[in-house]
Design an enzyme around this catalytic site. Structure first.
Site, PDB file in Angstrom:
ATOM      1  N   ALA A 157      24.951  21.914  67.091  1.00 28.27           N
ATOM      2  CA  ALA A 157      23.296  22.094  67.057  1.00 28.27           C
ATOM      3  C   ALA A 157      23.257  23.380  66.758  1.00 28.27           C
ATOM      4  O   ALA A 157      23.660  24.326  67.488  1.00 28.27           O
ATOM      5  CB  ALA A 157      22.906  21.773  68.527  1.00 28.27           C
ATOM      6  N   LYS A 160      23.647  31.832  65.732  1.00 28.14           N
ATOM      7  CA  LYS A 160      23.733  30.568  65.427  1.00 28.14           C
ATOM      8  C   LYS A 160      24.079  30.343  63.748  1.00 28.14           C
ATOM      9  O   LYS A 160      24.827  29.461  63.337  1.00 28.14           O
ATOM     10  CB  LYS A 160      22.442  29.831  65.709  1.00 28.14           C
ATOM     11  CG  LYS A 160      22.167  29.709  67.180  1.00 28.14           C
ATOM     12  CD  LYS A 160      23.266  29.018  68.098  1.00 28.14           C
ATOM     13  CE  LYS A 160      23.332  27.654  67.604  1.00 28.14           C
ATOM     14  NZ  LYS A 160      24.486  27.116  68.529  1.00 28.14           N
ATOM     15  N   GLY A 194      21.997  25.027  81.814  1.00 29.15           N
ATOM     16  CA  GLY A 194      21.894  23.523  82.474  1.00 29.15           C
ATOM     17  C   GLY A 194      21.569  23.426  83.563  1.00 29.15           C
ATOM     18  O   GLY A 194      21.519  24.475  84.401  1.00 29.15           O
ATOM     19  N   TYR A 220      20.107  36.059  67.977  1.00 28.36           N
ATOM     20  CA  TYR A 220      20.096  34.632  68.391  1.00 28.36           C
ATOM     21  C   TYR A 220      20.283  33.938  67.111  1.00 28.36           C
ATOM     22  O   TYR A 220      21.037  33.082  66.717  1.00 28.36           O
ATOM     23  CB  TYR A 220      18.945  33.981  69.141  1.00 28.36           C
ATOM     24  CG  TYR A 220      18.943  32.491  69.189  1.00 28.36           C
ATOM     25  CD1 TYR A 220      19.916  31.875  69.854  1.00 28.36           C
ATOM     26  CD2 TYR A 220      17.722  31.862  69.101  1.00 28.36           C
ATOM     27  CE1 TYR A 220      19.872  30.658  69.941  1.00 28.36           C
ATOM     28  CE2 TYR A 220      17.829  30.506  69.365  1.00 28.36           C
ATOM     29  CZ  TYR A 220      18.863  29.760  69.754  1.00 28.36           C
ATOM     30  OH  TYR A 220      18.577  28.469  70.083  1.00 28.36           O
ATOM     31  N   ILE A 271      18.594  19.017  76.422  1.00 27.88           N
ATOM     32  CA  ILE A 271      18.805  17.937  75.332  1.00 27.88           C
ATOM     33  C   ILE A 271      20.145  17.046  75.305  1.00 27.88           C
ATOM     34  O   ILE A 271      20.066  16.148  75.419  1.00 27.88           O
ATOM     35  CB  ILE A 271      19.014  18.578  73.870  1.00 27.88           C
ATOM     36  CG1 ILE A 271      17.488  19.255  73.666  1.00 27.88           C
ATOM     37  CG2 ILE A 271      19.148  17.775  72.682  1.00 27.88           C
ATOM     38  CD1 ILE A 271      17.395  20.378  72.236  1.00 27.88           C
TER      39      ILE A 271
END
Ligand code: UDP
Length: 326
Positions: free
Chosen positions: A117, A153, A36, A149, A12
């Site tokens: 994000a 977040k 990445g 997770y 993204i």
């Protein structure tokens, strides 16, 4: 504007960099290449307004310099992918919480706007469909790795909102619903690149569970437009927004559609969750966003449906295969 993107070599982040550069902005990225890839930014390396640093964002002095040089920060660096999370929960928890803590502390000193994000995963097992930003988050027990997770977040979200309320750091939180498109890898479990690669190779398509679970897939260009719109919208400060398509498809339906669109003869292979992930793994049966809030704020609507997303991903994998064969 001068933007910093953490996790900018990710799927993204790299599309976001493309979009910002195309509009004349300058972009710096920091990425440790853990999930990445340098390939995602290879086409930007010589761009005069693009600057990249391959390093951990836990390097506080480096991060401080980069935040200093930026006007605003998109914080996309995170451990993502259900497979990675189940296999490496320590890395997931530490990366997701520590990186956000450090970034917010630095940004607060320098007064730089931060968009954090987050993920639709935070809704957990909620059945209150469609998911609204004000809805309850329903997590499973702590002995099931997947929930680390969602919880990590959720802590990031709490922190971002707390920094706005307590320290007046302008932050925005965005929950992304299954973003898909070219450059996404299937290596960390994401279903569409996995199905497309399996179908193109004529290998069995691995449907986990019975395939009745459903998701809504969002084209990365729609996600990027939403991220940018919220970054630019002062009214979004201190708020949480869903970004997602609301076209729902079952995972079995998705496998069948990928097979049709690729013309593949791959068979569908059902794999129990316990084998795909871990014993006692819990999946969400449905995940559908309510997007009223982002529509009201910036007029955002998704522009690409599931078939368009699938075609784009199929074409990109076909292109990669052709390039490799040359
Ligand atoms: N899935 C699947 N086969 C795969 C990979 C994933 O059936 O090879 C399923 C997975 O169990 C989930 C859905 O596809 O129900 C979406 O998985 P993904 O990891 O892409 O995203 P999630 O929504 O779980 O974060």
């Amino acid at each position: 504007m001068n933007y910093l993107i953490t996790g900018g070599a990710g799927f993204i982040g790299s599309h976001l960099a493309d979009s910002l550069l195309a509009d004349g902005h300058s972009v710096s990225i920091i990425d440790d290449l853990s999930t990445g890839s340098i390939k995602n930014i290879a086409h930007l390396r010589t761009h005069p307004r693009f600057h990249y640093v391959i390093n951990s964002m836990m390097n506080a002095s480096l991060l401080g310099e980069m935040v200093d040089a930026a006007d605003a920060v998109f914080h996309l660096a995170a451990a993502v992918g259900v497979k990675l999370i189940v296999e490496s929960p320590v890395r997931t928890i530490e990366t997701n919480i520590q990186c956000t803590e450090l970034l917010l502390a630095i940004a607060a000193k320098k007064g730089k706007r931060v968009l954090v994000a987050s993920t639709s995963e935070v809704y957990g097992k909620s059945t209150d469909i469609p998911f609204r930003e004000t809805g309850d988050l329903v997590m499973g027990p702590t002995n099931r790795g997947r929930w680390s997770y969602a919880c990590s977040k959720a802590i990031d979200e709490f922190l971002a909102i707390a920094y706005w309320h307590e320290k007046r750091l302008p932050t925005v939180v965005v929950r992304l619903f299954n973003t898909v498109g070219p450059r996404q890898t299937g290596q960390y479990g994401m279903v569409i690149p996995r199905f497309v690669q399996q179908a193109l190779a004529g290998e069995p398509m691995t449907v986990y569970g019975d395939g009745t679970q459903s998701r809504c897939f969002t084209h990365v260009s729609d996600t990027v437009r939403g991220l940018r719109g919220l970054m630019d919208h002062d009214g979004a400060t201190g708020q949480v927004y869903n970004i997602g398509n609301n076209q729902e498809i079952s995972i079995l339906g998705l496998a069948e559609r990928v097979r049709e669109l690729t013309g593949s003869r791959s068979e569908i292979q059902y794999i129990p969750y316990a084998i795909a992930y871990e014993e006692s793994f819990e999946d969400m049966p449905r995940r559908v966003p309510c997007t009223d809030k982002i529509r009201a704020a910036i007029g955002w609507e998704p522009r690409h449906d599931t078939d368009e997303i699938l075609r784009a991903v199929i074409e990109s994998f076909q292109g990669t295969a052709l390039a490799a064969a040359r």
